[in-house]
Design a protein around this motif. Structure first.
Motif, PDB file in Angstrom:
ATOM      1  N   ASN A 299       0.849  -1.186   0.000  1.00  0.00           N
ATOM      2  CA  ASN A 299       0.000   0.000   0.000  1.00  0.00           C
ATOM      3  C   ASN A 299       0.887   1.239   0.000  1.00  0.00           C
ATOM      4  N   GLY A 347      -1.327  12.572   0.356  1.00  0.00           N
ATOM      5  CA  GLY A 347      -2.389  12.214   1.282  1.00  0.00           C
ATOM      6  C   GLY A 347      -3.565  11.553   0.582  1.00  0.00           C
ATOM      7  N   ASN A 348      -3.934  12.076  -0.582  1.00  0.00           N
ATOM      8  CA  ASN A 348      -5.051  11.497  -1.328  1.00  0.00           C
ATOM      9  C   ASN A 348      -4.732  10.091  -1.828  1.00  0.00           C
ATOM     10  N   GLU A 350      -2.743   7.940  -0.411  1.00  0.00           N
ATOM     11  CA  GLU A 350      -2.790   7.025   0.726  1.00  0.00           C
ATOM     12  C   GLU A 350      -4.240   6.654   1.049  1.00  0.00           C
ATOM     13  N   VAL A 351      -5.150   7.636   1.026  1.00  0.00           N
ATOM     14  CA  VAL A 351      -6.561   7.364   1.285  1.00  0.00           C
ATOM     15  C   VAL A 351      -7.131   6.428   0.220  1.00  0.00           C
ATOM     16  N   PHE A 352      -6.827   6.713  -1.044  1.00  0.00           N
ATOM     17  CA  PHE A 352      -7.283   5.875  -2.160  1.00  0.00           C
ATOM     18  C   PHE A 352      -6.825   4.436  -1.976  1.00  0.00           C
ATOM     19  N   LYS A 354      -5.912   2.843   0.746  1.00  0.00           N
ATOM     20  CA  LYS A 354      -6.534   2.185   1.899  1.00  0.00           C
ATOM     21  C   LYS A 354      -7.963   1.766   1.580  1.00  0.00           C
ATOM     22  N   LYS A 355      -8.674   2.579   0.790  1.00  0.00           N
ATOM     23  CA  LYS A 355     -10.039   2.241   0.418  1.00  0.00           C
ATOM     24  C   LYS A 355     -10.091   1.012  -0.486  1.00  0.00           C
ATOM     25  N   VAL A 386      -9.436  11.790  -4.561  1.00  0.00           N
ATOM     26  CA  VAL A 386      -9.704  10.396  -4.190  1.00  0.00           C
ATOM     27  C   VAL A 386     -10.868   9.855  -5.011  1.00  0.00           C
TER      28      VAL A 386
END
Length: 402
Positions: A299, A347-348, A350-352, A354-355, A386
């Motif tokens: 990830n 940051g975006n 990383e969020v993408f 994880k989702k 994202v």
């Protein structure tokens, strides 16, 4: 995707000076749109062909087909190196390894005869050989990654790595290289050994024909017949970040650094093969670092990426970080805004990630690389970044499963 007017408004919201807006728009223009050879085709199906996908031109004579792929040639180098050593083997075939690194050498007549005309270097006094400190430690292997097979040269000694890069990528000139550089993807390496193989095959099967004419009219226009792709890796800490900053043991970090570099450079190969594009740009480096980090961690990790760029203490920038390598001759205001864009993008991503979940196979990594390639940097960093990635990922998944 953000429209141009939305991008301008977004940049104003970030505090971008009026005089910097056009420069940032130009810098963040996406170069990866609608160029992929994978467009509309299942990545899984494409992966059944493990070699780099290049269309054999219809006018290519049958006698050239056997030598079309460079991988078979490099596989033979790997086998020969098991007997004669890697450096000795490559010095036999790569002309740049037959010359030392020296100022002005690329302008000498004999160097040009050797590299541009394939003349033997045996009688050239300048061809005294590339001088390395620990040539016996160099490794050569074939890696099968997101863009197919590619030869990989691993050079553990830091000074040797610099000399090899100067020889292969800078015509044996003693150019300065940043300390943060630990790998390079070389695109378009002229391999005279392959040309000599083609000549031998041509003369064997067509002894009544003119090789010079065939070389000029048939070989030269088809660069894939004689130009190679090659990854050169060092074994020092990635981006020159020490192990203690990564909270890893020295050996753990060195092992991870080598893997990150390998996946990083394979991502550059991926953009060349799929989009015919590679550039000294932060979008390119984001894509490549994404591949490197996810290759190790499965990830994306924004903290790692920002450390590699010198932005771990944002908004303070650490001099010597890789960020400065990709922003030539820009004013301080532009630097600051692009740093904001890069941090928000990290940051975006990383969020993408994880989702969507962990990357557990090469097809999955290809899908995500395509999403990042085909979404421009400003959109990636924005509030819709994202969502834009997820929508593109879902479309790509539907294509893959079709």
């Amino acid at each position: 995707m953000l429209s141009k007017s939305e991008k301008i408004e977004y940049l104003k919201q970030l505090g971008t000076p009026e005089e910097s807006i056009s420069k940032i728009l130009a810098y963040c223009k996406n170069q990866f749109i609608s160029q992929s050879v994978y467009a509309g085709v299942s990545a899984e199906k494409e992966l059944k062909n493990k070699s780099v996908r290049v269309q054999v031109p219809s006018q290519t004579p049958e006698y050239l087909h056997a030598n079309f792929s460079s991988i078979s040639t490099w596989e033979s180098y790997v086998e020969e190196s098991k007997v004669n050593g890697v450096f000795s083997t490559l010095q036999k075939y790569l002309i740049s390894f037959q010359f030392p690194v020296a100022s002005g050498i690329s302008k000498t007549e004999n160097y040009r005869k050797a590299t541009l005309a394939g003349k033997s270097t045996t009688v050239f006094p300048e061809a005294s050989g590339l001088v390395l400190q620990e040539p016996e430690h160099i490794r050569l292997e074939i890696h099968n990654g997101v863009a197919g097979k590619v030869p990989v040269l691993i050079v553990p000694n830091t000074e040797d790595f610099k000399q090899v890069v100067r020889a292969l990528a800078h015509k044996n000139e003693p150019v300065a290289l940043p300390d943060s550089m630990g790998a390079v993807f070389i695109k378009g390496l002229n391999n005279w050994d392959r040309i000599h193989q083609l000549k031998h095959e041509f003369l064997t099967k067509n002894n009544a024909l003119d090789w010079s004419t065939a070389f000029k009219n048939t070989i030269i226009p088809q660069k894939e017949l004689y130009q190679d792709q090659l990854i050169v890796l060092s074994k020092k800490p990635y981006s020159n970040v020490p192990s203690e900053d990564m909270e890893l043991s020295e050996q753990e970090w060195l092992d991870s650094s080598l893997k990150i570099r390998l996946y990083h450079e394979c991502a550059h190969q991926f953009t060349v093969v799929n989009y015919n594009h590679i550039a000294k740009n932060l979008h390119d480096e984001l894509i490549a670092d994404y591949a490197g980090i996810t290759g190790v961690l499965k990830n994306f990790n924004a903290t790692w990426f920002l450390k590699f760029m010198g932005l771990e203490n944002y908004p303070v920038y650490r001099e010597g970080g890789r960020f400065e390598n990709y922003m030539d001759d820009e004013d301080n205001a532009t630097f600051k805004i692009v740093q904001i864009i890069l941090k928000k993008t990290a940051g975006n991503l990383e969020v993408f990630d994880k989702k969507i979940g962990k990357i557990d196979n090469i097809s999955e990594q290809i899908k995500r690389l395509k999403c990042i390639c085909e979404t421009d940097l400003l959109t990636l960093s924005s509030d819709i970044g994202v969502l834009a990635l997820i929508e593109k990922y879902n479309r790509e998944t539907n294509v893959t499963e079709a």
